[in-house]
Design an enzyme around this catalytic site. Sequence first.
Site, mmCIF file in Angstrom:
data_model
loop_
_atom_site.group_PDB
_atom_site.id
_atom_site.type_symbol
_atom_site.label_atom_id
_atom_site.label_comp_id
_atom_site.label_asym_id
_atom_site.label_seq_id
_atom_site.Cartn_x
_atom_site.Cartn_y
_atom_site.Cartn_z
ATOM 1 N N PHE A 93 12.359 -3.621 -6.994
ATOM 2 C CA PHE A 93 11.643 -2.516 -6.369
ATOM 3 C C PHE A 93 12.540 -1.290 -6.360
ATOM 4 O O PHE A 93 13.657 -1.341 -5.861
ATOM 5 C CB PHE A 93 11.209 -2.841 -4.932
ATOM 6 C CG PHE A 93 10.384 -1.741 -4.333
ATOM 7 C CD1 PHE A 93 9.026 -1.625 -4.628
ATOM 8 C CD2 PHE A 93 10.966 -0.778 -3.515
ATOM 9 C CE1 PHE A 93 8.271 -0.581 -4.115
ATOM 10 C CE2 PHE A 93 10.218 0.268 -2.993
ATOM 11 C CZ PHE A 93 8.866 0.357 -3.294
ATOM 12 N N ASP A 101 20.897 -0.114 -7.461
ATOM 13 C CA ASP A 101 20.026 0.442 -6.433
ATOM 14 C C ASP A 101 20.433 -0.203 -5.112
ATOM 15 O O ASP A 101 20.086 -1.350 -4.827
ATOM 16 C CB ASP A 101 18.562 0.131 -6.787
ATOM 17 C CG ASP A 101 17.584 0.636 -5.733
ATOM 18 O OD1 ASP A 101 18.017 0.915 -4.599
ATOM 19 O OD2 ASP A 101 16.381 0.725 -6.050
ATOM 20 N N LYS A 152 17.747 4.356 2.580
ATOM 21 C CA LYS A 152 17.245 3.786 3.840
ATOM 22 C C LYS A 152 18.190 3.905 5.051
ATOM 23 O O LYS A 152 17.913 4.653 5.965
ATOM 24 C CB LYS A 152 16.854 2.322 3.625
ATOM 25 C CG LYS A 152 15.548 2.186 2.848
ATOM 26 C CD LYS A 152 14.997 0.777 2.927
ATOM 27 C CE LYS A 152 13.566 0.702 2.417
ATOM 28 N NZ LYS A 152 13.439 0.588 0.958
HETATM 29 C C1 LIG Z 1 12.791 1.225 -0.162
HETATM 30 C C2 LIG Z 1 13.431 1.119 -1.478
HETATM 31 C C3 LIG Z 1 13.300 2.144 -2.440
HETATM 32 C C4 LIG Z 1 12.418 3.348 -2.207
HETATM 33 O O1 LIG Z 1 12.899 4.136 -1.177
HETATM 34 P P1 LIG Z 1 11.946 5.311 -0.580
HETATM 35 O O2 LIG Z 1 12.845 5.989 0.405
HETATM 36 O O3 LIG Z 1 10.768 4.637 0.038
HETATM 37 O O4 LIG Z 1 11.570 6.163 -1.708
HETATM 38 C C5 LIG Z 1 13.997 2.014 -3.614
HETATM 39 N N1 LIG Z 1 14.755 0.948 -3.868
HETATM 40 C C6 LIG Z 1 14.906 -0.060 -2.990
HETATM 41 C C7 LIG Z 1 15.799 -1.206 -3.322
HETATM 42 C C8 LIG Z 1 14.237 -0.018 -1.760
HETATM 43 O O5 LIG Z 1 14.353 -1.016 -0.902
#
Ligand SMILES: *Cc1c(COP(=O)(O)O)cnc(C)c1O
Length: 421
Positions: free
Chosen positions: A152, A243, A272
């Site tokens: 994700f 990420d 986050k």
């Molecule tokens: C939540 C998340 C995103 C997206 O972040 P947003 O602030 O909602 O755009 C991207 N990568 C990972 C691993 C996430 O958990």
Amino acid sequence: MSPETLVPQHPTAAESTPFDSDSFNQAVMSTYGRFPIALERGAGCRVWDTQGREYLDFVAGIATCTLGHAHPAMVEAVTRQMQKLHHVSNLYYIPEQGALAKWIVEHSCADRVFFCNSGAEANEGAIKLARKYAHTVLDIEHPIILTAHASFHGRTLATITATGQPKYQKNFDPLVPGFYYVPYNDISAIETAISELDEGDYRVAAVMLEPLQGEGGVRPGDIEYFQKLRKICDETGVLLIFDEVQVGMGRSGKLWGYEYLGVEPDIFTSAKGLGGGVPIGALMSKKFCDVFQPGDHASTFGGNPFVCAIALTVCEFLEKERILENVQARGEQLRAGLRAIASQYPQQITDVRGWGLINGMELNADIPLTASDIVNAAINQGVLLVPAGPKVVRFVPPLIVTEAEVNQALQAVAQAMASLV
Ligand SMILES: *Cc1c(COP(=O)(O)O)cnc(C)c1O
């Protein structure tokens, strides 16, 4: 006013605001499946809904509220910075941005930082950076970025394309070209993709992965896989992008998820937990791949004095109060407790896994019981949890969670299981 006086106590009935979900739904786009509660106050790891009902918050914003709710250090930072200066353009030097970048550089493998507003935006920046590096340094006309199944990376067009889950892409095509998916934790799939996708002007330029897959079901990266991958990237010149949006900033029990794997990325992203709940994202690079020039990338709000002052407060608090030790201890306590519950429900619960305070409890795929069933039952017990996919219940409390609060959450899960099975 001292910061402590701003911390809300349990609201009285008179203080609660009536809430009408029908009028909400008439005005707000229906992009979320919402649980039927409206939250209006918080303090520490607790939140209260509009009817004054108290919940223990094991969602923490959604892995964002590092220091919980209404933390005095954050209240103080918000107040101080708002009174001073909250927003100016990146056309000028922003001292708070420089201070936060310096903290990140000193506490990671990064050499430089770019600030934006969210995880998706940070990942967009990583994709752009990798593509520019591919064009200008690797001389690849059509660079390909490998990402993993069940990953994700966000909800913008490029990041839903990077996300290896068809359900996020459905009906949004045409998607962004230049992505290819491989199974997670499978090194031979990477080797095959790198060799087979080398044709004409097309070549693999980067691999983008989460050190631990969050939304995809709380799946930790395999150490041996990531170490082999780092070696392959070193040998081939392919960039390694992590990420760290969910797992970074202390949630794993280390500051960065990559520390768990014993490998350093070339590029990584954070969001986050970085601002403790204020919207901030960050893209980190190493010098050799820092190819952005003035005009290449920008953000109106990214790195403004307000969010940077708050994020720096969160970072310094994590360090000063040795919060990572709490993350490790509470994480072990939580997993041990969940494993004890799992041993009572061997037909229903098939796995408990995670790092630090990002943990998942997986349910048997062959029975009707879903993660949402457990989340709903836990809400009835006064504890907020969140699914990570249909069969995994995710536990991502604030990093300041106490031993007693972890025990309360475990009790709620045990009662939820008993009510459902
Ligand atoms: C939540 C998340 C995103 C997206 O972040 P947003 O602030 O909602 O755009 C991207 N990568 C990972 C691993 C996430 O958990």
